[in-house]
Design a protein around this motif. Structure first.
Motif, PDB file in Angstrom:
ATOM      1  N   HIS A 176       1.366  -1.277   0.091  1.00  0.00           N
ATOM      2  CA  HIS A 176      -0.062  -0.234  -0.419  1.00  0.00           C
ATOM      3  C   HIS A 176       1.274   1.739  -0.029  1.00  0.00           C
ATOM      4  CE1 HIS A 176      -3.238   2.471   0.768  1.00  0.00           C
ATOM      5  NE2 HIS A 176      -3.229   2.856   1.436  1.00  0.00           N
ATOM      6  N   CYS A 177       1.826   0.948   0.946  1.00  0.00           N
ATOM      7  CA  CYS A 177       2.661   2.812   1.052  1.00  0.00           C
ATOM      8  C   CYS A 177       3.413   3.361  -0.553  1.00  0.00           C
ATOM      9  CB  CYS A 177       3.518   2.509   2.444  1.00  0.00           C
ATOM     10  SG  CYS A 177       4.650   2.243   2.388  1.00  0.00           S
ATOM     11  N   GLY A 178       3.661   2.058  -1.201  1.00  0.00           N
ATOM     12  CA  GLY A 178       4.700   2.394  -1.942  1.00  0.00           C
ATOM     13  C   GLY A 178       6.167   2.030  -2.070  1.00  0.00           C
ATOM     14  N   LEU A 179       6.604   2.265  -1.098  1.00  0.00           N
ATOM     15  CA  LEU A 179       8.029   2.216  -0.480  1.00  0.00           C
ATOM     16  C   LEU A 179       8.831   1.175   0.206  1.00  0.00           C
ATOM     17  CD1 LEU A 179       8.561   5.577   1.219  1.00  0.00           C
ATOM     18  CD2 LEU A 179       8.780   5.093  -1.507  1.00  0.00           C
ATOM     19  N   PRO A 180       9.519   0.703  -0.638  1.00  0.00           N
ATOM     20  CA  PRO A 180      10.354  -0.624   0.038  1.00  0.00           C
ATOM     21  C   PRO A 180      11.197  -0.165   1.933  1.00  0.00           C
ATOM     22  CG  PRO A 180      11.707   0.090  -1.348  1.00  0.00           C
ATOM     23  CD  PRO A 180      10.516   0.848  -1.526  1.00  0.00           C
ATOM     24  N   PHE A 181      10.689  -1.156   2.314  1.00  0.00           N
ATOM     25  CA  PHE A 181      11.489  -0.707   4.258  1.00  0.00           C
ATOM     26  C   PHE A 181      11.360  -2.542   4.681  1.00  0.00           C
ATOM     27  CE2 PHE A 181       7.260   0.387   5.114  1.00  0.00           C
ATOM     28  CZ  PHE A 181       6.949  -0.326   6.139  1.00  0.00           C
ATOM     29  N   TYR A 182      11.883  -2.366   5.792  1.00  0.00           N
ATOM     30  CA  TYR A 182      12.134  -3.377   6.686  1.00  0.00           C
ATOM     31  C   TYR A 182      11.858  -2.836   8.064  1.00  0.00           C
ATOM     32  CZ  TYR A 182      16.589  -4.700   7.313  1.00  0.00           C
ATOM     33  OH  TYR A 182      18.092  -3.839   7.776  1.00  0.00           O
ATOM     34  N   PRO A 193       7.596  -4.312   0.576  1.00  0.00           N
ATOM     35  CA  PRO A 193       8.680  -5.079  -0.443  1.00  0.00           C
ATOM     36  C   PRO A 193       8.969  -4.587  -1.427  1.00  0.00           C
ATOM     37  CG  PRO A 193       6.603  -6.015  -0.698  1.00  0.00           C
ATOM     38  CD  PRO A 193       6.219  -6.119   0.758  1.00  0.00           C
ATOM     39  N   GLY A 194       7.960  -3.574  -1.596  1.00  0.00           N
ATOM     40  CA  GLY A 194       7.921  -1.937  -2.276  1.00  0.00           C
ATOM     41  C   GLY A 194       6.629  -2.223  -3.760  1.00  0.00           C
ATOM     42  N   VAL A 195       7.126  -1.916  -4.396  1.00  0.00           N
ATOM     43  CA  VAL A 195       5.563  -2.674  -5.988  1.00  0.00           C
ATOM     44  C   VAL A 195       6.342  -2.228  -6.756  1.00  0.00           C
ATOM     45  CG1 VAL A 195       4.049  -1.055  -4.436  1.00  0.00           C
ATOM     46  CG2 VAL A 195       5.278   0.574  -6.048  1.00  0.00           C
ATOM     47  N   ILE A 196       5.818  -2.761  -7.714  1.00  0.00           N
ATOM     48  CA  ILE A 196       6.304  -3.330  -9.483  1.00  0.00           C
ATOM     49  C   ILE A 196       5.828  -2.088 -10.197  1.00  0.00           C
ATOM     50  CG2 ILE A 196       7.152  -5.171  -8.487  1.00  0.00           C
ATOM     51  CD1 ILE A 196       5.128  -6.458 -10.859  1.00  0.00           C
ATOM     52  N   SER A 220      15.792 -15.594   5.615  1.00  0.00           N
ATOM     53  CA  SER A 220      16.292 -14.194   5.956  1.00  0.00           C
ATOM     54  C   SER A 220      15.650 -13.792   4.626  1.00  0.00           C
ATOM     55  CB  SER A 220      17.816 -14.907   5.035  1.00  0.00           C
ATOM     56  OG  SER A 220      17.636 -15.332   4.534  1.00  0.00           O
ATOM     57  N   PHE A 221      15.733 -12.316   4.140  1.00  0.00           N
ATOM     58  CA  PHE A 221      15.316 -11.993   3.213  1.00  0.00           C
ATOM     59  C   PHE A 221      16.246 -10.995   2.311  1.00  0.00           C
ATOM     60  CE2 PHE A 221      14.466 -10.062   6.822  1.00  0.00           C
ATOM     61  CZ  PHE A 221      14.709  -8.466   6.363  1.00  0.00           C
ATOM     62  N   LEU A 271      16.462  10.592  -2.859  1.00  0.00           N
ATOM     63  CA  LEU A 271      17.691   9.854  -2.284  1.00  0.00           C
ATOM     64  C   LEU A 271      17.652   8.573  -2.578  1.00  0.00           C
ATOM     65  CD1 LEU A 271      17.678  11.322   1.218  1.00  0.00           C
ATOM     66  CD2 LEU A 271      18.727  11.611  -0.709  1.00  0.00           C
ATOM     67  N   LYS A 272      18.895   7.495  -2.170  1.00  0.00           N
ATOM     68  CA  LYS A 272      19.286   6.799  -2.881  1.00  0.00           C
ATOM     69  C   LYS A 272      18.719   5.166  -1.905  1.00  0.00           C
ATOM     70  CE  LYS A 272      22.894   2.623  -3.884  1.00  0.00           C
ATOM     71  NZ  LYS A 272      25.061   2.314  -4.259  1.00  0.00           N
ATOM     72  N   ILE A 273      17.598   4.446  -1.950  1.00  0.00           N
ATOM     73  CA  ILE A 273      17.939   3.860  -1.057  1.00  0.00           C
ATOM     74  C   ILE A 273      18.509   2.686  -0.249  1.00  0.00           C
ATOM     75  CG2 ILE A 273      16.666   2.054  -0.365  1.00  0.00           C
ATOM     76  CD1 ILE A 273      13.585   4.064  -2.084  1.00  0.00           C
ATOM     77  N   ASN A 274      19.250   2.224   0.644  1.00  0.00           N
ATOM     78  CA  ASN A 274      19.879   1.248   1.039  1.00  0.00           C
ATOM     79  C   ASN A 274      19.185   0.732   1.706  1.00  0.00           C
ATOM     80  OD1 ASN A 274      22.589   2.006  -0.552  1.00  0.00           O
ATOM     81  ND2 ASN A 274      21.847   4.185   1.322  1.00  0.00           N
ATOM     82  N   LEU A 275      19.321  -0.707   1.187  1.00  0.00           N
ATOM     83  CA  LEU A 275      18.520  -1.971   2.171  1.00  0.00           C
ATOM     84  C   LEU A 275      18.953  -3.176   2.410  1.00  0.00           C
ATOM     85  CD1 LEU A 275      14.756  -0.823   0.690  1.00  0.00           C
ATOM     86  CD2 LEU A 275      15.754  -0.652   2.609  1.00  0.00           C
TER      87      LEU A 275
END
Length: 275
Positions: A176-182, A193-196, A220-221, A271-275
């Motif tokens: 729903h929120c459109g942003l990947p994060f954990y 996981p984010g959206v495509i 793990s992921f 900004l670059k996303i670092n995951l």
């Protein structure tokens, strides 16, 4: 009303997680190709909802998803389309830019979706649960309590914790929120996981998904970028007179506006996303 929850048992092997296809046929084709090249079976490919959305090929996207035999929960867009509602159900503030633009793409999607596709969307569960690497996992779209709730990394952990308690889960997979994060806390893990279907407001046209792995019983992921023909997806939006700003977002990776974002996430635009 009781929630429609589908328990798909215990999964093994890699599990591909993604969300928000948003009628972006080109992105879905690329993801399906990735899954097949990496020998990830369709039943291990799971979407957090909103197969339909901003882009130009809702009917073709649903039919490809259906033929692929991947799994999905219902997002707010699916629920609204099935019920015949006149808006996407994102709970945008009335008169906001998101609200105005959503009227355009939602009405377009409604006009293109077939009875067959609506029947497929109607059968999607509200949540999916499964066991994986000794963890109980639940998929939600926004949250377990509200399909349209926006939950971000900066959202207070207590909000997330309530979802774990309500579902008796070790891992929540959300969309729903459109942003990947954990975020990890109290031995619990919240993964978006984010959206495509749209970029992640980071200045790159690439989109996001995630893969779960079970290595000798260890969970793990990993997050991944997806490259696809965003130029074609953008061009098709423009030629069909869908919102120009969203067509540009596909190419430049910057959102038209940040009305739904908390201040923390607003500051991360470009900004670059670092995951």
């Amino acid at each position: 009303m009781d929630k429609k929850i589908e328990n798909i048992g215990t999964l093994s092997g890699k599990v591909l997680l993604f969300g928000g296809v948003y009628s972006n046929l080109q992105a879905l084709e690329a993801l399906k190709t990735f899954a097949e090249a990496n020998e990830i079976s369709p039943e291990n490919c799971i979407c957090t909802g909103d197969i339909v959305g901003y882009c130009v090929q809702p009917e073709e996207t649903v039919q490809l998803f259906k033929s692929w035999k991947a799994k999905s929960i219902a997002g707010n867009v699916e629920m609204q389309l099935v019920s015949g509602a006149d808006n996407c159900g994102c709970a945008f503030e009335e008169g906001s830019r998101c609200d105005v633009l959503s009227e355009q793409w939602y009405e377009y999607a409604q006009s293109k979706i077939s009875t067959s596709s609506l029947s497929f969307l109607k059968d999607l569960p509200e949540h999916i649960q499964f066991n994986y690497a000794n963890k109980q996992i639940t998929l939600v779209h926004g949250s377990f309590f509200n399909t349209s709730e926006f939950i971000f990394k900066s959202t207070n952990w207590d909000v997330k914790q309530a979802n774990f308690e309500a579902t008796n889960s070790d891992v929540i997979i959300a969309g729903h929120c459109g942003l990947p994060f954990y975020e990890e806390n109290n031995n619990k893990i919240w993964i978006n996981p984010g959206v495509i279907g749209m970029p992640a407001n980071n200045g790159s046209p690439h989109v996001w998904f995630a893969i779960l792995e079970d290595t000798k019983g260890q969970f793990s992921f990993k997050f991944h970028n997806l490259d696809y023909d965003f130029e074609l997806a953008s061009q098709l939006m423009q030629s069909n007179k869908l919102p120009e700003s969203y067509a540009q977002t596909l190419k430049i990776g910057i959102w038209d506006n940040m009305e739904i974002l908390p201040l923390t996430e607003q500051k991360q635009q470009g900004l670059k996303i670092n995951l």
